[in-house]
Design a protein around this motif. Structure first.
Motif, PDB file in Angstrom:
ATOM      1  N   ASN A   1      -4.751  -4.666 -10.828  1.00  0.00           N
ATOM      2  CA  ASN A   1      -4.165  -4.165  -9.579  1.00  0.00           C
ATOM      3  C   ASN A   1      -4.401  -5.260  -8.537  1.00  0.00           C
ATOM      4  OD1 ASN A   1      -3.595  -2.964  -7.134  1.00  0.00           O
ATOM      5  ND2 ASN A   1      -4.536  -0.994  -7.663  1.00  0.00           N
TER       6      ASN A   1
ATOM      7  N   ARG B   1     -16.107  -1.924  -0.861  1.00  0.00           N
ATOM      8  CA  ARG B   1     -15.760  -0.721  -0.083  1.00  0.00           C
ATOM      9  C   ARG B   1     -16.378   0.463  -0.800  1.00  0.00           C
ATOM     10  NH1 ARG B   1      -9.482  -0.210   0.116  1.00  0.00           N
ATOM     11  NH2 ARG B   1      -9.703   0.200  -2.096  1.00  0.00           N
TER      12      ARG B   1
ATOM     13  N   SER C   1      -3.210  -8.501  -5.542  1.00  0.00           N
ATOM     14  CA  SER C   1      -2.813  -8.701  -4.141  1.00  0.00           C
ATOM     15  C   SER C   1      -1.623  -9.651  -4.093  1.00  0.00           C
ATOM     16  CB  SER C   1      -3.991  -9.314  -3.385  1.00  0.00           C
ATOM     17  OG  SER C   1      -3.548 -10.119  -2.318  1.00  0.00           O
ATOM     18  N   ARG C   2      -0.626  -9.293  -3.298  1.00  0.00           N
ATOM     19  CA  ARG C   2       0.541 -10.169  -3.148  1.00  0.00           C
ATOM     20  C   ARG C   2       0.110 -11.515  -2.565  1.00  0.00           C
ATOM     21  NH1 ARG C   2       3.605  -5.792   0.370  1.00  0.00           N
ATOM     22  NH2 ARG C   2       1.414  -5.599   1.011  1.00  0.00           N
TER      23      ARG C   2
ATOM     24  N   ARG D   1      -2.508  10.420   1.562  1.00  0.00           N
ATOM     25  CA  ARG D   1      -3.647  10.018   0.716  1.00  0.00           C
ATOM     26  C   ARG D   1      -4.961  10.186   1.470  1.00  0.00           C
ATOM     27  NH1 ARG D   1      -3.756   3.993  -1.844  1.00  0.00           N
ATOM     28  NH2 ARG D   1      -4.072   3.412   0.330  1.00  0.00           N
TER      29      ARG D   1
ATOM     30  N   TRP E   1     -10.364 -12.133  -4.183  1.00  0.00           N
ATOM     31  CA  TRP E   1      -9.586 -12.358  -2.975  1.00  0.00           C
ATOM     32  C   TRP E   1     -10.097 -11.430  -1.889  1.00  0.00           C
ATOM     33  CZ3 TRP E   1      -7.843  -9.985  -7.432  1.00  0.00           C
ATOM     34  CH2 TRP E   1      -7.496  -8.628  -7.326  1.00  0.00           C
TER      35      TRP E   1
ATOM     36  N   ARG F   1     -11.666  -2.830 -10.836  1.00  0.00           N
ATOM     37  CA  ARG F   1     -11.882  -3.797  -9.752  1.00  0.00           C
ATOM     38  C   ARG F   1     -13.250  -3.572  -9.126  1.00  0.00           C
ATOM     39  NH1 ARG F   1      -7.086  -3.075  -5.476  1.00  0.00           N
ATOM     40  NH2 ARG F   1      -7.779  -0.914  -5.645  1.00  0.00           N
TER      41      ARG F   1
ATOM     42  N   TYR G   1     -12.297  -8.218  -3.082  1.00  0.00           N
ATOM     43  CA  TYR G   1     -11.838  -7.588  -4.327  1.00  0.00           C
ATOM     44  C   TYR G   1     -12.077  -8.579  -5.462  1.00  0.00           C
ATOM     45  CZ  TYR G   1      -9.000  -4.678  -1.133  1.00  0.00           C
ATOM     46  OH  TYR G   1      -8.562  -3.836  -0.140  1.00  0.00           O
TER      47      TYR G   1
ATOM     48  N   SER H   1       0.854  -1.186   0.000  1.00  0.00           N
ATOM     49  CA  SER H   1       0.000   0.000   0.000  1.00  0.00           C
ATOM     50  C   SER H   1       0.890   1.236   0.000  1.00  0.00           C
ATOM     51  CB  SER H   1      -0.843   0.040   1.273  1.00  0.00           C
ATOM     52  OG  SER H   1      -1.978  -0.747   1.151  1.00  0.00           O
TER      53      SER H   1
ATOM     54  N   ARG I   1       1.792  -5.420   7.286  1.00  0.00           N
ATOM     55  CA  ARG I   1       1.560  -6.535   6.358  1.00  0.00           C
ATOM     56  C   ARG I   1       2.756  -6.744   5.412  1.00  0.00           C
ATOM     57  NH1 ARG I   1      -3.078  -9.097   4.243  1.00  0.00           N
ATOM     58  NH2 ARG I   1      -3.206  -9.309   1.983  1.00  0.00           N
TER      59      ARG I   1
ATOM     60  N   ARG J   1      -1.592  -1.874   7.322  1.00  0.00           N
ATOM     61  CA  ARG J   1      -1.125  -2.079   5.948  1.00  0.00           C
ATOM     62  C   ARG J   1       0.401  -2.143   5.911  1.00  0.00           C
ATOM     63  NH1 ARG J   1      -4.909  -0.848   1.562  1.00  0.00           N
ATOM     64  NH2 ARG J   1      -6.957  -0.940   2.517  1.00  0.00           N
TER      65      ARG J   1
ATOM     66  N   HIS K   1      -7.696  -6.810   4.049  1.00  0.00           N
ATOM     67  CA  HIS K   1      -8.078  -5.601   4.783  1.00  0.00           C
ATOM     68  C   HIS K   1      -9.559  -5.581   5.177  1.00  0.00           C
ATOM     69  CE1 HIS K   1      -4.251  -4.366   3.171  1.00  0.00           C
ATOM     70  NE2 HIS K   1      -4.706  -4.118   1.958  1.00  0.00           N
TER      71      HIS K   1
ATOM     72  N   LYS L   1       0.725   1.746  -6.849  1.00  0.00           N
ATOM     73  CA  LYS L   1       0.107   0.879  -7.876  1.00  0.00           C
ATOM     74  C   LYS L   1      -0.927   1.649  -8.696  1.00  0.00           C
ATOM     75  CE  LYS L   1      -1.240  -2.097  -4.768  1.00  0.00           C
ATOM     76  NZ  LYS L   1      -0.605  -1.426  -3.599  1.00  0.00           N
TER      77      LYS L   1
HETATM   78  O1  LIG Z   1      -2.083  -8.798  -0.466  1.00  0.00           O
HETATM   79  P1  LIG Z   1      -1.667  -7.351  -0.600  1.00  0.00           P
HETATM   80  O2  LIG Z   1      -0.602  -7.170  -1.611  1.00  0.00           O
HETATM   81  O3  LIG Z   1      -1.320  -6.692   0.705  1.00  0.00           O
HETATM   82  O4  LIG Z   1      -2.900  -6.564  -1.213  1.00  0.00           O
HETATM   83  C1  LIG Z   1      -4.141  -6.560  -0.598  1.00  0.00           C
HETATM   84  C2  LIG Z   1      -5.070  -5.620  -1.304  1.00  0.00           C
HETATM   85  O5  LIG Z   1      -4.681  -4.256  -1.011  1.00  0.00           O
HETATM   86  C3  LIG Z   1      -4.581  -3.529  -2.215  1.00  0.00           C
HETATM   87  O6  LIG Z   1      -5.819  -2.908  -2.472  1.00  0.00           O
HETATM   88  P2  LIG Z   1      -6.316  -1.547  -1.838  1.00  0.00           P
HETATM   89  O7  LIG Z   1      -6.815  -0.714  -2.959  1.00  0.00           O
HETATM   90  O8  LIG Z   1      -7.261  -1.810  -0.721  1.00  0.00           O
HETATM   91  O9  LIG Z   1      -5.067  -0.908  -1.145  1.00  0.00           O
HETATM   92  P3  LIG Z   1      -3.882   0.037  -1.616  1.00  0.00           P
HETATM   93  O10 LIG Z   1      -4.360   0.904  -2.747  1.00  0.00           O
HETATM   94  O11 LIG Z   1      -3.582   0.800  -0.366  1.00  0.00           O
HETATM   95  O12 LIG Z   1      -2.751  -0.874  -2.010  1.00  0.00           O
HETATM   96  C4  LIG Z   1      -4.243  -4.550  -3.264  1.00  0.00           C
HETATM   97  O13 LIG Z   1      -4.600  -4.099  -4.561  1.00  0.00           O
HETATM   98  C5  LIG Z   1      -5.017  -5.768  -2.836  1.00  0.00           C
HETATM   99  O14 LIG Z   1      -6.324  -5.773  -3.367  1.00  0.00           O
END
Ligand SMILES: O=P(O)(O)OC[C@H]1O[C@H](OP(=O)(O)OP(=O)(O)O)[C@H](O)[C@@H]1O
Ligand SMILES: Nc1ncnc2c1ncn2[C@@H]1O[C@H](COP(=O)(O)OP(=O)(O)O)[C@@H](O)[C@H]1O
Length: 196
Positions: free
Chosen positions: A102, A47, A104-105, A136, A76, A43, A83, A17, A150, A147, A79, A21
């Protein structure tokens, strides 16, 4: 596009985060607007939409119903949210496009390696991540802290390409656009050229 047979692929763009991205993807999307063979997905996220997030919002119940009906190619949880990527993007991959997610790891690390999936990691220095997330203003201070915590789980994440977004956004955006353009060229040579 050339007339040679193309092999489509998903490109999962992952990273902490605040690594940029959304911003880097948006830059590349604009730079590649003329490329119909490079498709940028939207996506679904359970939320609400507000500043700092660009997604299609669904209630948790609507999201679950869509997933249950097979309407998502990928989905997946993270948080506390769900998504998902709409099923119709399968057609673009089947037609030979690069389809950008976009991602998720955690989700991507759980998938087996496949020649029709590329993983690109965007990252930035930890101090920059924290500053950007707070600036942000989308997430509470507690959510930002969670975040950042993580990230330790994904230190050694394998990727086909890594982009460091510590400088100008345009530099990272250009790197992503170049990588995607090069990936469509290597697709002409067939899937073995980009198997991980
Ligand atoms: O497994 P992770 O890599 O930790 O990712 C978890 C989620 O968080 C991000 O989305 P989100 O838009 O909620 O967050 P971000 O924009 O702050 O990355 C990312 O796109 C995944 O959907
Ligand atoms: N290279 C950069 N330099 C400065 N700020 C950036 C840069 N890239 C992104 N940002 C800012 O950092 C914040 C997080 O970026 P964002 O694209 O939402 O990251 P992610 O989607 O990975 O969480 C946003 O406010 C964005 O404007």
């Amino acid at each position: 596009m050339s007339t040679a047979q193309k092999t489509g692929a998903w490109v999962f763009i992952c990273g902490p985060s605040g690594s940029g991205k959304d911003s880097v993807i948006a830059y590349a999307q604009q730079a590649l607007a003329a490329r119909s063979d490079i498709v940028f997905t939207r996506r679904f996220v359970s939320r609400p939409v507000h500043a700092g997030s660009d997604h299609d919002a669904l209630t948790p119940a609507a999201f679950a119903a869509l997933a249950q009906a097979g309407g998502l190619s990928w989905h997946w949880r993270a948080h506390g949210f769900s998504y998902g990527i709409a099923r119709h993007y399968d057609e673009a991959v089947g037609a030979g496009c690069l389809v950008i997610v976009n991602g998720s790891r955690e989700h991507v690390n759980g998938l087996p390696a496949s020649p029709d999936r590329l993983v690109l990691h965007i990252t930035a220095e930890p101090t920059a991540l924290a500053q950007r997330l707070l600036r942000r203003g989308r997430d509470s201070a507690e959510a930002v802290a969670r975040r950042l915590e993580r990230n330790a789980d994904f230190d050694a994440m394998p990727a086909d390409c890594v982009i460091f977004n510590d400088g100008e956004l345009a530099d990272a955006g250009r790197q992503l656009a170049n990588y995607l353009e090069e990936s469509t060229l290597s697709a002409d040579a067939g899937p073995t050229q980009r198997a991980r």
